[in-house]
Write an enzyme that holds these catalytic residues in place. Structure first.
Site, short mmCIF file in Angstrom:
data_model
loop_
_atom_site.label_atom_id
_atom_site.label_comp_id
_atom_site.label_asym_id
_atom_site.label_seq_id
_atom_site.Cartn_x
_atom_site.Cartn_y
_atom_site.Cartn_z
N LYS A 96 0.86 -1.19 0.00
CA LYS A 96 0.00 0.00 0.00
C LYS A 96 0.89 1.23 0.00
O LYS A 96 2.04 1.17 0.47
CB LYS A 96 -0.88 0.02 1.25
CG LYS A 96 -2.14 0.86 1.11
CD LYS A 96 -3.24 0.10 0.38
CE LYS A 96 -4.46 0.94 0.12
NZ LYS A 96 -5.56 0.14 -0.42
N ASP A 136 -6.56 4.61 -4.97
CA ASP A 136 -7.21 4.41 -3.67
C ASP A 136 -7.93 5.74 -3.37
O ASP A 136 -8.23 6.49 -4.29
CB ASP A 136 -6.17 4.02 -2.61
CG ASP A 136 -6.80 3.49 -1.34
OD1 ASP A 136 -7.33 2.38 -1.36
OD2 ASP A 136 -6.80 4.19 -0.31
#
Ligand code: NAD
Length: 403
Positions: A96, A136
């Site tokens: 991430k 995201d």
């Protein structure tokens, strides 16, 4: 979600999954934490890329632009991505990224510069065989396009598979825009068959990419969408809402609450409406110990990440509500990201029908794999999903000889 939560979660699940001390240590330790400070127009922005686990394939996970991004959050999200790719059974690991920034404070030019600066900072750790980011919160296809361009400038050759969620013109995949919702629908259809559920009333919190698309897909399949909401509040009609009209109102006016018919309700009221299927598709931690007892649904499909707190989960389990957890329910997005990567690497592009067929196969198989391990029902379906994912990661770790 903090990393304390992740550690608490691993330790709670450890006895059920028969995890050794070495396995626990491995599961709670990210492989790399990369950090940088990016400068745009004299202002500095902390940036992160956490590469949590790559035993099953290159790291995979989105990049978030948000004022609250910090190392702890990115690390937690990277952990959950490792589990999600394992549940979906795609040959990728978990990672991430994020930048601590309020994207609304930047001009488009600054946003582009910040996106390019991120790639320059982490380029040595990215690449289609190393680590593949995606959009995201507050990042999108345009940002992925700038990032790809910067990366290709640096390495000196085309490598569209280094990032997913790209515009179609740069190698994006058909169906990616509705993939999260469609994947959720496939999982839901299997759960309905297992429970032999006849009722078709649906309540949806959140009306963005996940919520709006799942409303459209379920309405087309004959479900009755009785309530929807966005950040301004919700609307409810026991006889069902005309989804196309609500979509038009949302697009024209910015809120579903401006739909002329139906009863206006708050987001809190919406969650406790009597329905067959409840679909949280907005924020995390909306189903808590305060309202879990009042939830009146048979199935909860978690399209949002982390909408249910652990205490609420126990209450829902006692109430015999089947919770289809986020790492399975919303894995359609990362699954089509994987398909995008495959298409980029083979340089051969699939039709929408091909993508949908393959997505269905992946999601249905993932659901049944977990369901089969859940049959003896010693624990809830979420726990079964987590144990299944952790075991998959540990299996590859063992075969590699890392533990
Ligand atoms: P989005 O920004 O497109 O939509 C979010 C929606 O939530 C909007 O309609 C917004 O009005 C609504 N919302 C915001 N605050 C709210 C509140 N307080 N109460 C009710 N609604 C509120 O985002 P998205 O892409 O649809 O993502 C939604 C959730 O799904 C997030 O948890 C995200 O992490 C998760 N998710 C999305 C994807 C994807 O591919 N889009 C993939 C996996 C998980």
């Amino acid at each position: 979600m903090t990393f304390d939560h992740v550690q608490h979660f691993i330790r709670k699940i450890a006895p059920l999954a028969n995890l050794s001390a070495a396995e626990i240590k491995l599961l709670e330790t990210p492989i790399h934490i990369h950090k940088a400070e990016l400068t745009v127009n004299g202002k500095k922005y902390p940036a992160y890329r956490v590469q949590f686990n790559n035993s099953r394939g290159p790291y995979k996970g989105g990049i978030r632009f948000h004022p609250e991004v910090d190392e702890d959050e990115v690390k937690s999200l990277a952990f959950w991505m490792s589990l999600k790719t394992a549940v979906a059974d795609i040959p990728l690991g978990g990672g991430k990224g994020g930048i601590t920034v309020d994207p609304k404070s930047l001009s488009e030019k600054e946003m582009q510069e910040l996106s390019r600066a991120y790639v320059r900072a982490f380029a040595d750790h990215l690449g289609s065989k190393i680590d593949i980011p995606a959009p995201d919160v507050y990042t999108n296809g345009q940002i992925m396009a700038w990032m790809l361009d910067e990366y290709e400038k640096k390495v000196g050759h085309h490598d569209p598979g280094m990032i997913t969620g790209k515009p179609l013109e740069l190698g994006g995949s058909l169906v990616r825009d509705i993939a999260t919702a469609l994947g959720g629908v496939y999982v839901l259809e299997e759960a309905i068959k297992k429970l032999k559920l006849k009722g078709k009333s649906v309540v949806i919190q959140g009306f963005g990419n996940a919520g709006m698309n799942v409303a459209k897909l379920l309405s087309d399949r004959g479900f009755s969408i009785i309530a929807v909401s966005d950040s301004k509040g919700g609307i409810y009609a026991q006889q069902g809402l005309p989804v196309d009209e609500v979509v038009t109102i949302k697009e024209k006016t910015g809120s579903v609450q401006n739909y002329h018919s139906g009863k206006k309700i708050s987001n809190e009221e919406l969650l406790t409406l009597t329905c067959d299927i409840l679909i949280p598709s907005a924020l995390s931690s909306v189903i808590t110990e305060k309202n879990a007892d009042k939830i009146n649904a048979r199935i909860i499909l978690e399209l949002a990440n982390g909408p249910t707190t652990p205490t609420a989960d126990e209450i829902l389990h006692r109430k015999k509500i089947l919770v289809l957890p986020d790492i399975l329910a919303n894995a359609g997005g990362v699954t089509v990201s994987y398909f995008e990567w495959v298409q980029n690497r083979t340089n051969y592009y699939w039709t929408a029908q091909e993508v949908e067929t393959r997505l269905k196969e992946k999601m249905v198989t993932a659901f049944h794999k977990v369901w089969d391990s859940f049959r003896d029902r010693q624990y809830d379906f979420r726990t079964a999903t987590y144990i299944h994912a952790l075991h998959k990661i540990l299996t590859t770790e063992k075969i590699r000889g890392r533990i």
